[in-house]
Design a protein around this motif. Structure first.
Motif, PDB file in Angstrom:
ATOM      1  N   HIS A  36      47.408  24.086  24.736  1.00  0.00           N
ATOM      2  CA  HIS A  36      47.808  25.355  24.238  1.00  0.00           C
ATOM      3  C   HIS A  36      47.433  26.725  24.631  1.00  0.00           C
ATOM      4  CE1 HIS A  36      49.652  22.270  21.431  1.00  0.00           C
ATOM      5  NE2 HIS A  36      48.439  22.031  21.000  1.00  0.00           N
ATOM      6  N   ILE A  37      46.548  26.517  25.761  1.00  0.00           N
ATOM      7  CA  ILE A  37      46.070  27.824  26.274  1.00  0.00           C
ATOM      8  C   ILE A  37      46.223  27.924  27.853  1.00  0.00           C
ATOM      9  CG2 ILE A  37      43.780  29.113  26.533  1.00  0.00           C
ATOM     10  CD1 ILE A  37      42.774  28.000  24.289  1.00  0.00           C
ATOM     11  N   PRO A  38      46.814  28.777  28.373  1.00  0.00           N
ATOM     12  CA  PRO A  38      47.150  28.922  29.803  1.00  0.00           C
ATOM     13  C   PRO A  38      45.984  28.749  30.902  1.00  0.00           C
ATOM     14  CG  PRO A  38      48.648  30.606  28.457  1.00  0.00           C
ATOM     15  CD  PRO A  38      47.354  29.723  27.491  1.00  0.00           C
TER      16      PRO A  38
ATOM     17  N   LEU B  10      51.133  36.023  24.703  1.00  0.00           N
ATOM     18  CA  LEU B  10      52.159  36.454  25.471  1.00  0.00           C
ATOM     19  C   LEU B  10      52.491  35.192  26.598  1.00  0.00           C
ATOM     20  CD1 LEU B  10      51.983  40.321  25.806  1.00  0.00           C
ATOM     21  CD2 LEU B  10      53.799  39.035  24.562  1.00  0.00           C
ATOM     22  N   GLU B  11      51.233  34.878  27.131  1.00  0.00           N
ATOM     23  CA  GLU B  11      51.351  33.877  28.099  1.00  0.00           C
ATOM     24  C   GLU B  11      51.706  32.592  27.647  1.00  0.00           C
ATOM     25  OE1 GLU B  11      48.312  33.291  31.304  1.00  0.00           O
ATOM     26  OE2 GLU B  11      47.346  34.991  30.324  1.00  0.00           O
ATOM     27  N   LEU B  12      51.321  32.181  26.381  1.00  0.00           N
ATOM     28  CA  LEU B  12      51.758  31.028  25.630  1.00  0.00           C
ATOM     29  C   LEU B  12      53.331  31.071  25.296  1.00  0.00           C
ATOM     30  CD1 LEU B  12      51.203  28.379  24.310  1.00  0.00           C
ATOM     31  CD2 LEU B  12      50.208  29.577  22.092  1.00  0.00           C
TER      32      LEU B  12
ATOM     33  N   ALA C 117      50.039  31.201  15.775  1.00  0.00           N
ATOM     34  CA  ALA C 117      48.527  31.520  15.086  1.00  0.00           C
ATOM     35  C   ALA C 117      47.931  30.249  15.012  1.00  0.00           C
ATOM     36  CB  ALA C 117      48.696  32.237  13.830  1.00  0.00           C
ATOM     37  N   GLN C 118      48.616  29.273  14.452  1.00  0.00           N
ATOM     38  CA  GLN C 118      47.953  27.953  14.257  1.00  0.00           C
ATOM     39  C   GLN C 118      47.488  27.245  15.797  1.00  0.00           C
ATOM     40  OE1 GLN C 118      50.803  25.777  11.965  1.00  0.00           O
ATOM     41  NE2 GLN C 118      50.369  26.559  10.115  1.00  0.00           N
ATOM     42  N   HIS C 119      48.478  27.432  16.840  1.00  0.00           N
ATOM     43  CA  HIS C 119      48.011  26.884  18.111  1.00  0.00           C
ATOM     44  C   HIS C 119      46.892  27.527  18.760  1.00  0.00           C
ATOM     45  CE1 HIS C 119      51.605  24.221  17.846  1.00  0.00           C
ATOM     46  NE2 HIS C 119      51.269  23.670  19.009  1.00  0.00           N
TER      47      HIS C 119
ATOM     48  N   ILE D 131      58.794  37.041  19.760  1.00  0.00           N
ATOM     49  CA  ILE D 131      59.298  35.819  19.810  1.00  0.00           C
ATOM     50  C   ILE D 131      60.844  35.681  19.636  1.00  0.00           C
ATOM     51  CG2 ILE D 131      59.450  33.384  18.394  1.00  0.00           C
ATOM     52  CD1 ILE D 131      56.481  34.130  17.381  1.00  0.00           C
ATOM     53  N   THR D 132      61.218  36.725  18.847  1.00  0.00           N
ATOM     54  CA  THR D 132      62.829  36.847  18.752  1.00  0.00           C
ATOM     55  C   THR D 132      63.574  37.205  19.951  1.00  0.00           C
ATOM     56  OG1 THR D 132      62.601  37.417  16.341  1.00  0.00           O
ATOM     57  CG2 THR D 132      64.607  38.067  17.354  1.00  0.00           C
TER      58      THR D 132
END
Length: 292
Positions: free
Chosen positions: A73-75, A187-189, A212-214, A238-239
């Motif tokens: 979950h982390i680039p 933003l990368e995620l 936030a959870q990830h 996100i939208t």
């Protein structure tokens, strides 16, 4: 030779997905590490050589033996600098490790959290010990032992707990502040969720809470950081990205509106229609026709 390599890589990925685990020597790896999906698998590498690792907000430049922990979950990206590079790699899915009673240690371990320690400098004595553990996992994955999965999970736990006792590496570079660091990773995620390539693999992260959870942070902390750095809310980012992808799918695929809605994570086409119209002022069907 190329056809043989493709078959070998395909076999590797099929085994990885079916078993949820794979261990191998890096010098025997070839192209395999570049073909698995980082979105699905945790990674632990024991390597000797010179490299530069960009992980989350930090850059680690290391020479010698290191232990690297990769979170799906982390680039992150890895630059190999030295001409010779040897060691071991294990890949495993969260579902594989969840079967262990000790699975909580994976989620809580500082090695797999943003802001944690992704790289450890390893002494020669530690390298010899860890080499043995990696070799045992490689041997076990090929065995017929009924409980080999549980044994492999125990080996993973042993690596994590042994690592917790080691001195963390301090050879890294920080972003300007915590807010910019977290915003950059968010933003990368976000960008890593796209493009949506198949209907069978719909968008997984759609809300600020899910991100936030990830990222293992409180939703309020994430919202404050993103707003402070970009001037926009987490939800707005996100939208906007979902709308951009929706327009691309409407223009460049022959998927139905229902299929696009599902691919973007909407339970019903009407939800997608309402979302799209609220953001663009028109419905998906009209947008598709107007651009033809």
């Amino acid at each position: 030779m190329k056809e043989k390599t493709i078959r070998e890589v395909s076999k590797f990925n099929n085994e990885l997905k079916l078993q949820g685990f794979k261990a191998f020597q890096i010098e025997e790896d070839g192209t395999e590490t570049r073909t698995y999906s980082r979105k699905e698998f945790y990674k632990i590498c024991l390597t000797t050589g010179k490299s530069k690792i960009h992980y989350s907000d930090k850059t680690y430049e290391q020479e010698g033996t290191i232990l690297f922990f990769g979170n799906p979950h982390i680039p992150y990206s890895w630059e190999t600098i030295s001409t010779s590079y040897v060691g071991y790699t294990i890949l495993f899915s969260e579902d594989f490790f969840k079967n262990s009673e000790r699975s909580e240690s994976l989620q809580q371990s500082s090695f797999f959290k943003i802001g944690g320690t992704a790289v450890l400098k390893i002494s020669e004595e530690q390298r010899i010990f860890l080499n043995t553990i990696f070799q045992k996992m490689i041997t076990e994955q090929e065995s017929d032992y009924v409980f080999k999965d549980e044994l492999i999970r125990n080996y993973i736990s042993l690596i994590i707990h042994e690592s917790l006792k080691m001195e963390p590496s301090e050879n890294y570079e920080h972003n300007k502040n915590a807010s910019s660091r977290l915003t950059s990773v968010f933003l990368e995620l976000l960008e890593r969720q796209f493009p949506i390539e198949t209907i069978q693999n719909p968008l997984q992260l759609r809300t600020a809470q899910q991100y936030a959870q990830h990222l293992n942070v409180h939703i309020n902390y994430l919202n404050r950081a993103v707003k402070e750095v970009t001037g926009k809310s987490t939800t707005t980012h996100i939208t906007e990205r979902i709308i951009t992808e929706a327009k691309a799918l409407l223009l460049h695929t022959d998927w139905s509106i229902s299929e696009i809605a599902y691919a973007l994570g909407f339970d019903y086409p009407t939800y997608f229609n309402n979302f799209f119209k609220k953001q663009t002022g028109t419905n998906p069907s009209s947008f598709r026709l107007s651009e033809v």
